[in-house]
Design a protein around this motif. Structure first.
Motif, PDB file in Angstrom:
ATOM      1  N   SER A  16       6.859  18.397  -0.065  1.00  0.00           N
ATOM      2  CA  SER A  16       6.800  17.015   0.422  1.00  0.00           C
ATOM      3  C   SER A  16       8.095  16.647   1.133  1.00  0.00           C
ATOM      4  O   SER A  16       8.068  15.981   2.179  1.00  0.00           O
ATOM      5  CB  SER A  16       6.597  16.040  -0.744  1.00  0.00           C
ATOM      6  N   VAL A  47       3.522  -0.066   2.946  1.00  0.00           N
ATOM      7  CA  VAL A  47       4.907   0.136   2.534  1.00  0.00           C
ATOM      8  C   VAL A  47       5.014   0.148   1.017  1.00  0.00           C
ATOM      9  O   VAL A  47       5.563   1.067   0.408  1.00  0.00           O
ATOM     10  CB  VAL A  47       5.814  -0.956   3.134  1.00  0.00           C
ATOM     11  N   TRP A  48       4.447  -0.857   0.356  1.00  0.00           N
ATOM     12  CA  TRP A  48       4.522  -0.940  -1.102  1.00  0.00           C
ATOM     13  C   TRP A  48       3.864   0.258  -1.767  1.00  0.00           C
ATOM     14  O   TRP A  48       4.382   0.812  -2.732  1.00  0.00           O
ATOM     15  CB  TRP A  48       3.857  -2.228  -1.600  1.00  0.00           C
ATOM     16  N   MET A  77       3.452   3.249  -0.656  1.00  0.00           N
ATOM     17  CA  MET A  77       4.271   4.457  -0.503  1.00  0.00           C
ATOM     18  C   MET A  77       5.486   4.413  -1.431  1.00  0.00           C
ATOM     19  O   MET A  77       5.813   5.424  -2.075  1.00  0.00           O
ATOM     20  CB  MET A  77       4.739   4.531   0.952  1.00  0.00           C
ATOM     21  N   GLU A  78       6.158   3.251  -1.495  1.00  0.00           N
ATOM     22  CA  GLU A  78       7.375   3.162  -2.324  1.00  0.00           C
ATOM     23  C   GLU A  78       7.029   3.398  -3.801  1.00  0.00           C
ATOM     24  O   GLU A  78       7.711   4.143  -4.502  1.00  0.00           O
ATOM     25  CB  GLU A  78       8.047   1.788  -2.171  1.00  0.00           C
ATOM     26  N   LEU A 129       5.925   7.146  -4.394  1.00  0.00           N
ATOM     27  CA  LEU A 129       7.054   8.077  -4.451  1.00  0.00           C
ATOM     28  C   LEU A 129       7.845   7.895  -5.741  1.00  0.00           C
ATOM     29  O   LEU A 129       8.214   8.862  -6.418  1.00  0.00           O
ATOM     30  CB  LEU A 129       7.991   7.844  -3.267  1.00  0.00           C
ATOM     31  N   SER A 130       8.087   6.627  -6.078  1.00  0.00           N
ATOM     32  CA  SER A 130       8.914   6.317  -7.238  1.00  0.00           C
ATOM     33  C   SER A 130       8.292   6.860  -8.532  1.00  0.00           C
ATOM     34  O   SER A 130       8.971   7.513  -9.343  1.00  0.00           O
ATOM     35  CB  SER A 130       9.071   4.803  -7.277  1.00  0.00           C
ATOM     36  N   ILE A 179       8.542  10.692  -8.624  1.00  0.00           N
ATOM     37  CA  ILE A 179       9.859  11.226  -9.001  1.00  0.00           C
ATOM     38  C   ILE A 179      10.056  11.123 -10.516  1.00  0.00           C
ATOM     39  O   ILE A 179      10.553  12.050 -11.156  1.00  0.00           O
ATOM     40  CB  ILE A 179      10.985  10.478  -8.261  1.00  0.00           C
ATOM     41  N   MET A 180       9.624   9.984 -11.092  1.00  0.00           N
ATOM     42  CA  MET A 180       9.771   9.825 -12.542  1.00  0.00           C
ATOM     43  C   MET A 180       8.953  10.880 -13.287  1.00  0.00           C
ATOM     44  O   MET A 180       9.431  11.473 -14.269  1.00  0.00           O
ATOM     45  CB  MET A 180       9.341   8.437 -12.955  1.00  0.00           C
ATOM     46  N   LEU A 227       8.168  13.831 -12.235  1.00  0.00           N
ATOM     47  CA  LEU A 227       8.862  15.115 -12.081  1.00  0.00           C
ATOM     48  C   LEU A 227      10.066  15.185 -13.011  1.00  0.00           C
ATOM     49  O   LEU A 227      10.328  16.221 -13.628  1.00  0.00           O
ATOM     50  CB  LEU A 227       9.308  15.287 -10.629  1.00  0.00           C
TER      51      LEU A 227
END
Lengths: 335, 335, 335
Positions: free
Chosen positions: B165, B199-200, B202-203, B206-207, B210-211, B213
């Motif tokens: 990604s 936008v929201w 996607m943010e 992603l967020s 990451i958590m 992971l």
């Protein structure tokens, strides 16, 4: 049951050289690597060894640094100095990231092939001597013990290369270039043509690179002491040899895809120097060709015979057979 | 004091089937997993086990490969073949990276739910049988021993998904798309409208990814042998069970946010096949619902009673009580 | 031969306070950390310790959380609330990623300086008292044992910061901003000027950040139990102290380059609050200055004398000399 994965190094010093030689021979038969440290007066040095700083890492780390400096200067001359001298272009801003990012994979690939080169040397030496009961020369013995450290240095460079590459689109300079390209495109009034060749090259090249990094990570995890202790001999050899050669092949393909047809473009030979990737590819190609040569059936069979104890000169050595076989087998088992 | 974290597997073979059965029973009581290897003639095979190649990894790795191939073909048909067949669009350049990058998280999420499914099965089986002194069927026993390997395969896929990604904006194709979008926007003479919803989405997406992971990395580090040896039983169970379920929930939310409202758009059902993320979400939803069901007070209390030794049929078994309790407790302690 | 790398904690409880005190003294001389757990009635608690959940991680993890919440709120007020209140700009979409990504490195840097602060405190305390045979106060003793956990929390925050940063160009919002910038640039009819200062700042700042992360990774790997067991005392101290201070210096430079000249721009003091990076830099600056002060020759020599057993008050203590020296040496050996 499981053979040792790394040979212990025994440091010896004595004023009686005859006694020392026989003790060294004994060590060798027991599967250790004796290192002659000279007269008894140097015994203090041996006792201070626990205070030494990563003795087994010194040569690999210095080698990595030397390779890094060499390739960094080479890239600096080609990518920054040459455009500045010949066309007055100021690319000095590339020094902290882009030049480092071209240098790191070069170092990583050369180090990775240096991991597999000594095993090949050992195999060819055995084939040439026709026996496995002759000791390897000292430089080869020490090189063989350094493979783990060389491999981990190579892995570190690869990971840093991955992080640097991922940072590329974040930089202000990449942003400016993109914006100016968009501006130029609009001013010229033509949409940029979708270059299918470039797209495919990039996708393949990234994809192979990620796979090579994934394989190298498996190798690195397996070399953690606690993981290495839980795998048996065949598993260790499978990971370090088979997967390792796969990683080397992947990394070579990654470099070839990066180079693409640029080796045949005269403009790439700045200051009459070949582009970096050509220099870098020499060693991995040698290693991969050497490995393929050992896979040729007649060569492979002869090597298998030698490693089972067969000898060209048909002398039967009773005492050495037991100890020596383990000794040399281990040295080359990573081939 | 601290119970063993993994059960040892004992391989048995004998020509006397009665003796074998009683030895197997003994093994089971001692907390090992006996595996019947047949007649004495197969003893050679057992002795060769140290030469086997990752026997405990075979099924998880093959399962991962099978899932990967299935999802890759599914995505290939939907994202590349369908546009080519119906609209003549050439998206084949997506094969090395984009399709792989959609396939990897699917495999990772399915594998992660397969880690927690057997523990749930065991708990429901205990609830249904009303005792913990009945042995689990063999497939469940073996599945329970495979959880660590399944989890690590899932982690590997997640990490590769993250790297793929992160590589997306580096590609030439992403550059071309951006440049052409800029060109189109200028030619149309209108600024692109800032779509707040996209936008929201996607943010957040992603967020949460990451958590998830980050949590999976903690799980992976804790499963390193040297780290696992330094944590006590409650800590191990907290990390592998509580944090593990958090990671599963995060990964499910990540997939839901990725899917967003696309499950309700008919155009997403290409060739009448549901989009991949719908297929992928089935198993994690089952697992999370099952886990929630076990948290319902009356169910949770009954399970706790059973695990403390309570039985529906009120037979008191003296001899089995000690050994069996440890045995089954361990099997389900990761639920 | 190699001194222990971590001190064991001994929990004691007794109804006889005299006996307890002498046992505690004994423990201390043997190099352990005795912890008084009160009367015999609390012995049950000690026996339940194996069931505790990461007791050594509690304070570091809670500290990390507290720092995270503080810096998150601080950044939220400055970057999102202030523009909304004063200019009506809606930047709430920055909450899941951008604000987290500014918060994480702040937490990481403060935690990293908290790793090296207690060692400095211990050194200055020894200089002030003029002896190494006085026990450190309890809070310092416990802080010294927490350094590994604080360091790993700092590493976790750094890695998450790296991943968040790499995700930035992937977001829809970054795409929209870029496209709108391209649109504006075309409408204005001028190419964006290549700002050499911004380019250099970004390249240096990324480059130093990657190096700091690389050094922190080496520290983290060395703190894995299986790796820590294979290095000798000098190697462990070299990695954890020398490389650790390098990582701290790198991370400080990374933050300074990020801040650049913004500390001198009044517009950055929103709501009259200083920008985050100024707050964050206080502790690392203190630690680095303290470390430099210890390198001043006369100070360094006095400290070396004290650690070799020299005392300001010239009392010779025979019995304590052996035990106490090890004890305190260890406490400060990471300075």
């Amino acid at each position: 049951m499981v053979p040792q994965k790394r040979k212990l190094i025994i440091f010896l010093c004595s004023d009686n050289s005859k006694a020392k030689i026989s003790v060294m021979e004994l060590c060798r038969r027991m599967g250790f690597i004796p290192v002659d440290m000279g007269l008894l007066s140097s015994s203090l040095e041996i006792e201070n060894l626990p205070l030494y700083l990563f003795p087994s890492w010194r040569v690999p780390v210095l080698g990595t640094l030397a390779l890094f400096i060499f390739f960094y200067l080479y890239n600096f001359i080609q990518d920054i100095l040459q455009p500045y001298v010949t066309a007055g272009k100021n690319f000095f801003y590339k020094m902290p990231i882009e030049t480092v990012n071209v240098t790191l994979p070069s170092v990583a690939l050369v180090l990775l092939s240096l991991v597999y080169l000594p095993g090949l040397c050992a195999a060819f030496l055995q084939l040439w001597l026709g026996t496995k009961y002759k000791r390897f020369p000292d430089w080869l013995d020490q090189w063989l013990t350094m493979r783990k450290q060389l491999g981990l240095c190579s892995f570190l460079c690869s990971v840093l290369h991955a992080i640097y590459s991922l940072c590329l689109p974040m930089r202000k300079s990449a942003r400016y270039e993109l914006l100016n390209l968009a501006f130029k495109q609009v001013n010229d009034g033509v949409e940029i043509s979708w270059d299918d060749e470039k797209v495919w090259r990039m996708e393949l090249y990234l994809s192979v690179g990620i796979m090579a990094l994934g394989l190298l990570s498996l190798l690195a995890i397996t070399s953690l002491p606690s993981v290495a202790n839980t795998v048996n001999w065949r598993e260790f050899s499978f990971v370090q040899s088979t997967l390792g050669y796969c990683a080397l092949a992947m990394a070579t393909i990654h470099t070839l895809l990066f180079g693409w047809n640029r080796a045949f473009i005269p403009a790439q030979y700045r200051f009459f120097l070949p582009p970096t990737f050509l220099l870098v590819l020499i060693l991995p190609f040698l290693v991969l060709l050497g490995r393929l040569a050992l896979l040729v059936p007649c060569v492979a069979q002869r090597l298998r015979q030698i490693r089972r104890g067969w000898e060209k000169s048909h002398h039967i050595r009773f005492t050495l057979l037991q100890d020596g076989s383990q000794n040399s087998l281990e040295n080359v088992s990573h081939v």
